[in-house]
Scaffold this motif. Structure first.
Motif, PDB file in Angstrom:
ATOM      1  N   VAL A 160      -6.376  54.434 -21.348  1.00 47.15           N
ATOM      2  CA  VAL A 160      -7.818  54.297 -21.510  1.00 47.15           C
ATOM      3  C   VAL A 160      -8.396  53.627 -20.266  1.00 47.15           C
ATOM      4  CG1 VAL A 160      -7.651  52.066 -22.728  1.00 47.15           C
ATOM      5  CG2 VAL A 160      -9.676  53.498 -23.032  1.00 47.15           C
ATOM      6  N   ALA A 161      -9.610  54.028 -19.898  1.00 49.17           N
ATOM      7  CA  ALA A 161     -10.357  53.369 -18.814  1.00 49.17           C
ATOM      8  C   ALA A 161     -11.789  53.181 -19.299  1.00 49.17           C
ATOM      9  CB  ALA A 161     -10.339  54.232 -17.556  1.00 49.17           C
ATOM     10  N   VAL A 162     -12.296  51.959 -19.187  1.00 44.82           N
ATOM     11  CA  VAL A 162     -13.662  51.647 -19.640  1.00 44.82           C
ATOM     12  C   VAL A 162     -14.387  50.871 -18.556  1.00 44.82           C
ATOM     13  CG1 VAL A 162     -15.088  50.596 -21.429  1.00 44.82           C
ATOM     14  CG2 VAL A 162     -12.820  51.397 -21.993  1.00 44.82           C
ATOM     15  N   GLU A 163     -15.574  51.370 -18.198  1.00 45.07           N
ATOM     16  CA  GLU A 163     -16.392  50.665 -17.201  1.00 45.07           C
ATOM     17  C   GLU A 163     -17.148  49.508 -17.865  1.00 45.07           C
ATOM     18  OE1 GLU A 163     -18.473  53.109 -14.305  1.00 45.07           O
ATOM     19  OE2 GLU A 163     -20.139  51.661 -14.301  1.00 45.07           O
ATOM     20  N   HIS A 164     -17.485  48.492 -17.051  1.00 44.01           N
ATOM     21  CA  HIS A 164     -18.263  47.359 -17.552  1.00 44.01           C
ATOM     22  C   HIS A 164     -19.037  46.745 -16.403  1.00 44.01           C
ATOM     23  CE1 HIS A 164     -15.391  44.764 -15.560  1.00 44.01           C
ATOM     24  NE2 HIS A 164     -14.410  45.455 -16.126  1.00 44.01           N
ATOM     25  N   GLY A 165     -19.917  45.780 -16.725  1.00 43.34           N
ATOM     26  CA  GLY A 165     -20.664  45.073 -15.693  1.00 43.34           C
ATOM     27  C   GLY A 165     -19.778  44.067 -14.974  1.00 43.34           C
ATOM     28  N   ALA A 166     -20.161  43.708 -13.728  1.00 43.59           N
ATOM     29  CA  ALA A 166     -19.317  42.835 -12.906  1.00 43.59           C
ATOM     30  C   ALA A 166     -18.927  41.522 -13.606  1.00 43.59           C
ATOM     31  CB  ALA A 166     -20.009  42.571 -11.574  1.00 43.59           C
ATOM     32  N   PRO A 167     -19.819  40.865 -14.348  1.00 42.40           N
ATOM     33  CA  PRO A 167     -19.409  39.588 -14.952  1.00 42.40           C
ATOM     34  C   PRO A 167     -18.587  39.752 -16.246  1.00 42.40           C
ATOM     35  CG  PRO A 167     -21.826  39.782 -14.787  1.00 42.40           C
ATOM     36  CD  PRO A 167     -21.251  41.132 -14.567  1.00 42.40           C
ATOM     37  N   GLN A 168     -18.335  40.983 -16.676  1.00 44.57           N
ATOM     38  CA  GLN A 168     -17.715  41.193 -17.994  1.00 44.57           C
ATOM     39  C   GLN A 168     -16.214  41.467 -17.923  1.00 44.57           C
ATOM     40  OE1 GLN A 168     -20.273  44.489 -18.974  1.00 44.57           O
ATOM     41  NE2 GLN A 168     -21.591  43.247 -20.292  1.00 44.57           N
ATOM     42  N   GLY A 169     -15.609  41.336 -16.718  1.00 43.37           N
ATOM     43  CA  GLY A 169     -14.207  41.726 -16.551  1.00 43.37           C
ATOM     44  C   GLY A 169     -13.267  41.002 -17.510  1.00 43.37           C
ATOM     45  N   ALA A 170     -13.398  39.682 -17.603  1.00 43.80           N
ATOM     46  CA  ALA A 170     -12.477  38.914 -18.457  1.00 43.80           C
ATOM     47  C   ALA A 170     -12.704  39.281 -19.927  1.00 43.80           C
ATOM     48  CB  ALA A 170     -12.681  37.422 -18.238  1.00 43.80           C
ATOM     49  N   ALA A 171     -13.972  39.387 -20.333  1.00 37.79           N
ATOM     50  CA  ALA A 171     -14.269  39.683 -21.748  1.00 37.79           C
ATOM     51  C   ALA A 171     -13.708  41.054 -22.136  1.00 37.79           C
ATOM     52  CB  ALA A 171     -15.781  39.629 -21.984  1.00 37.79           C
ATOM     53  N   VAL A 172     -13.854  42.036 -21.276  1.00 38.19           N
ATOM     54  CA  VAL A 172     -13.365  43.380 -21.622  1.00 38.19           C
ATOM     55  C   VAL A 172     -11.836  43.391 -21.595  1.00 38.19           C
ATOM     56  CG1 VAL A 172     -13.369  45.826 -20.947  1.00 38.19           C
ATOM     57  CG2 VAL A 172     -15.483  44.505 -20.866  1.00 38.19           C
ATOM     58  N   TYR A 173     -11.253  42.670 -20.651  1.00 45.26           N
ATOM     59  CA  TYR A 173      -9.780  42.558 -20.618  1.00 45.26           C
ATOM     60  C   TYR A 173      -9.281  42.087 -21.992  1.00 45.26           C
ATOM     61  CZ  TYR A 173      -5.137  40.803 -19.481  1.00 45.26           C
ATOM     62  OH  TYR A 173      -3.785  40.565 -19.473  1.00 45.26           O
ATOM     63  N   TRP A 174      -9.936  41.052 -22.538  1.00 47.63           N
ATOM     64  CA  TRP A 174      -9.444  40.475 -23.799  1.00 47.63           C
ATOM     65  C   TRP A 174      -9.750  41.351 -25.008  1.00 47.63           C
ATOM     66  CZ3 TRP A 174      -5.502  37.600 -23.901  1.00 47.63           C
ATOM     67  CH2 TRP A 174      -5.225  36.759 -22.818  1.00 47.63           C
ATOM     68  N   ILE A 175     -10.797  42.174 -24.924  1.00 53.66           N
ATOM     69  CA  ILE A 175     -11.065  43.114 -26.036  1.00 53.66           C
ATOM     70  C   ILE A 175      -9.840  44.007 -26.230  1.00 53.66           C
ATOM     71  CG2 ILE A 175     -12.411  45.177 -26.667  1.00 53.66           C
ATOM     72  CD1 ILE A 175     -14.900  43.710 -25.615  1.00 53.66           C
ATOM     73  N   PHE A 176      -9.173  44.363 -25.121  1.00 52.55           N
ATOM     74  CA  PHE A 176      -7.967  45.193 -25.224  1.00 52.55           C
ATOM     75  C   PHE A 176      -6.723  44.319 -25.417  1.00 52.55           C
ATOM     76  CE2 PHE A 176     -10.986  48.163 -23.643  1.00 52.55           C
ATOM     77  CZ  PHE A 176     -10.577  49.361 -24.187  1.00 52.55           C
ATOM     78  N   ALA A 177      -6.571  43.283 -24.603  1.00 51.36           N
ATOM     79  CA  ALA A 177      -5.327  42.508 -24.612  1.00 51.36           C
ATOM     80  C   ALA A 177      -5.103  41.817 -25.959  1.00 51.36           C
ATOM     81  CB  ALA A 177      -5.342  41.485 -23.474  1.00 51.36           C
ATOM     82  N   GLU A 178      -6.202  41.491 -26.667  1.00 52.93           N
ATOM     83  CA  GLU A 178      -6.067  40.775 -27.940  1.00 52.93           C
ATOM     84  C   GLU A 178      -5.699  41.694 -29.093  1.00 52.93           C
ATOM     85  OE1 GLU A 178      -9.001  36.934 -27.592  1.00 52.93           O
ATOM     86  OE2 GLU A 178      -9.707  38.712 -28.644  1.00 52.93           O
ATOM     87  N   GLU A 179      -5.953  42.996 -28.917  1.00 51.22           N
ATOM     88  CA  GLU A 179      -5.671  43.936 -30.021  1.00 51.22           C
ATOM     89  C   GLU A 179      -4.212  44.346 -29.993  1.00 51.22           C
ATOM     90  OE1 GLU A 179      -7.212  44.995 -32.609  1.00 51.22           O
ATOM     91  OE2 GLU A 179      -9.092  43.987 -32.110  1.00 51.22           O
ATOM     92  N   GLN A 180      -3.641  44.514 -31.164  1.00 48.09           N
ATOM     93  CA  GLN A 180      -2.273  45.027 -31.263  1.00 48.09           C
ATOM     94  C   GLN A 180      -2.232  46.416 -30.659  1.00 48.09           C
ATOM     95  OE1 GLN A 180       0.551  43.784 -32.753  1.00 48.09           O
ATOM     96  NE2 GLN A 180      -0.513  41.824 -32.951  1.00 48.09           N
ATOM     97  N   GLY A 181      -1.168  46.722 -29.989  1.00 44.20           N
ATOM     98  CA  GLY A 181      -0.974  48.123 -29.608  1.00 44.20           C
ATOM     99  C   GLY A 181      -1.162  48.412 -28.131  1.00 44.20           C
ATOM    100  N   TRP A 182      -1.933  47.565 -27.419  1.00 42.48           N
ATOM    101  CA  TRP A 182      -2.175  47.860 -26.000  1.00 42.48           C
ATOM    102  C   TRP A 182      -1.160  47.143 -25.123  1.00 42.48           C
ATOM    103  CZ3 TRP A 182      -5.168  51.813 -25.325  1.00 42.48           C
ATOM    104  CH2 TRP A 182      -6.194  52.073 -26.224  1.00 42.48           C
ATOM    105  N   ARG A 183      -0.781  47.773 -24.030  1.00 44.83           N
ATOM    106  CA  ARG A 183       0.005  47.075 -22.999  1.00 44.83           C
ATOM    107  C   ARG A 183      -0.541  47.458 -21.632  1.00 44.83           C
ATOM    108  NH1 ARG A 183       4.470  50.857 -21.500  1.00 44.83           N
ATOM    109  NH2 ARG A 183       4.394  52.579 -22.961  1.00 44.83           N
ATOM    110  N   ASP A 184      -0.034  46.823 -20.594  1.00 47.78           N
ATOM    111  CA  ASP A 184      -0.449  47.079 -19.195  1.00 47.78           C
ATOM    112  C   ASP A 184      -1.967  46.964 -19.018  1.00 47.78           C
ATOM    113  OD1 ASP A 184       2.219  47.766 -18.961  1.00 47.78           O
ATOM    114  OD2 ASP A 184       1.856  49.936 -18.896  1.00 47.78           O
ATOM    115  N   THR A 185      -2.619  46.069 -19.762  1.00 46.13           N
ATOM    116  CA  THR A 185      -4.077  45.914 -19.597  1.00 46.13           C
ATOM    117  C   THR A 185      -4.362  45.327 -18.213  1.00 46.13           C
ATOM    118  OG1 THR A 185      -4.277  45.553 -21.964  1.00 46.13           O
ATOM    119  CG2 THR A 185      -6.157  44.895 -20.630  1.00 46.13           C
TER     120      THR A 185
END
Ligand SMILES: C[S@@+](CC[C@H](N)C(=O)[O-])C[C@H]1O[C@@H](n2cnc3c(N)ncnc32)[C@H](O)[C@@H]1O
Length: 295
Positions: free
Chosen positions: A243-268
């Motif tokens: 998956v690839a999702v675009e976001h605003g420049a200040p949102q990098g950490a928040a979007v990282y954690w939306i994926f990293a915190e969910e079960q099932g994702w790796r290599d975020t």
């Protein structure tokens, strides 16, 4: 100095005064559009051929109408797309994320990889993938009927000029949530440039007045649609899919954690745009399955 070059200089000053970011480039592109020549041929336009409609179009840009609405065209990677009222103008930042997806699909050890572009707008991402990864099939999802008309037009234009894209891009009406129900667990790559501006943020007039609201605003923190994309990607991807999702420049950490915190994702991972700002996040759905060949 020809008349047209004099007029371009005067228009450049007016556009700069109006707060346009790239006044000379915009004045030149309007002149090229009005006179039906390339930007490198402006000095060849004889004085007798100067078209005064140039100034009507400059006035539109001075009122902060986007250049792409004035010319009716936007450029995205190797594509020329038709754009206008009702559709989001594709941005250069998105070209970088699309390039990442193209590289991954190209290297994927899958005969006919399936991609899903969630929120396709003008179909920029979907068509770029179809053009640059000829063996890929792309499902372009868009909820907004007006935007879908632009996507349809661009997909049809490309089917005429690049027959290898014919039938490889399918436009689907629908919401991110629940999109492409028949493809659950079968998609190799999900890509999205969703609305991600926090409600209340200040944006330039070109954006506020001309990009459709549904393409811009992502709720209080801007990430409402990103959370829905995360769920949709988890439902759609096969094990090992990307998956690839675009976001605003200040949102990098928040979007990282939306994926990293969910079960099932790796290599975020966070990725930057050409200006060095955080711009998109990628992740792989855990589990085995066809992997990317190292390249
Ligand atoms: C920022 S624009 C991106 C358009 C295009 N992908 C691009 O990069 O130029 C977001 C697009 O997502 C669409 N969209 C927003 N929310 C949606 C939803 N819930 N379901 C489907 N499409 C949606 C908008 O209508 C808009 O066309």
């Amino acid at each position: 100095m020809t008349l047209l070059l004099d007029e371009i200089a005067a228009a450049t000053a007016r556009l700069a005064e109006a707060g346009v970011d790239s006044p000379r480039a915009d004045a030149e592109m309007i002149a090229a559009h009005v006179h039906g020549v390339g930007r490198g041929e402006l000095q060849l336009v004889p004085d007798r051929d100067f078209d005064p409609r140039f100034w009507n179009e400059v006035a539109r840009r001075e009122a902060r109408e986007p250049l792409q609405h004035i010319t009716g065209l936007a450029y995205f990677r190797y594509l020329e797309l038709q754009v206008g009222p009702g559709v989001f103008v594709p941005r250069p930042e998105t070209e970088v994320m699309t390039g990442w997806a193209i590289d991954e699909l190209t290297d994927m050890d899958v005969a006919e990889p399936v991609a899903a572009d969630l929120g396709t707008g003008s179909a920029a991402i979907a068509l770029a993938i179809a053009q640059e990864v000829p063996r890929a099939r792309v499902h372009a999802v868009e909820a907004d009927p007006l935007a879908r008309q632009w996507a349809e037009r661009n997909i049809a234009r490309w089917a005429d000029s690049a027959p290898h894209t014919r039938g490889r891009v399918t436009l689907d009406a629908g919401d991110f949530a629940g999109a492409l129900p028949s493809l659950g667990g079968a998609v190799d790559l999900v890509i999205s440039n969703p609305p991600y501006i926090p409600v209340g943020a200040t944006v330039p007039p070109e954006v506020a007045e001309y990009d459709p609201a549904g393409a811009l605003w992502g709720g209080e923190d801007g990430l409402d649609a990103v959370r829905i994309i995360e769920e949709a990607a988890r439902r759609l991807l096969r094990p090992g899919g990307l998956v690839a999702v675009e976001h605003g420049a200040p949102q990098g950490a928040a979007v990282y954690w939306i994926f990293a915190e969910e079960q099932g994702w790796r290599d975020t991972r966070n990725h930057k745009d050409l200006a060095g700002r955080d711009r998109f996040v990628t992740a792989r759905l855990g589990g085995s399955g066809p992997e990317v060949v190292a390249g």
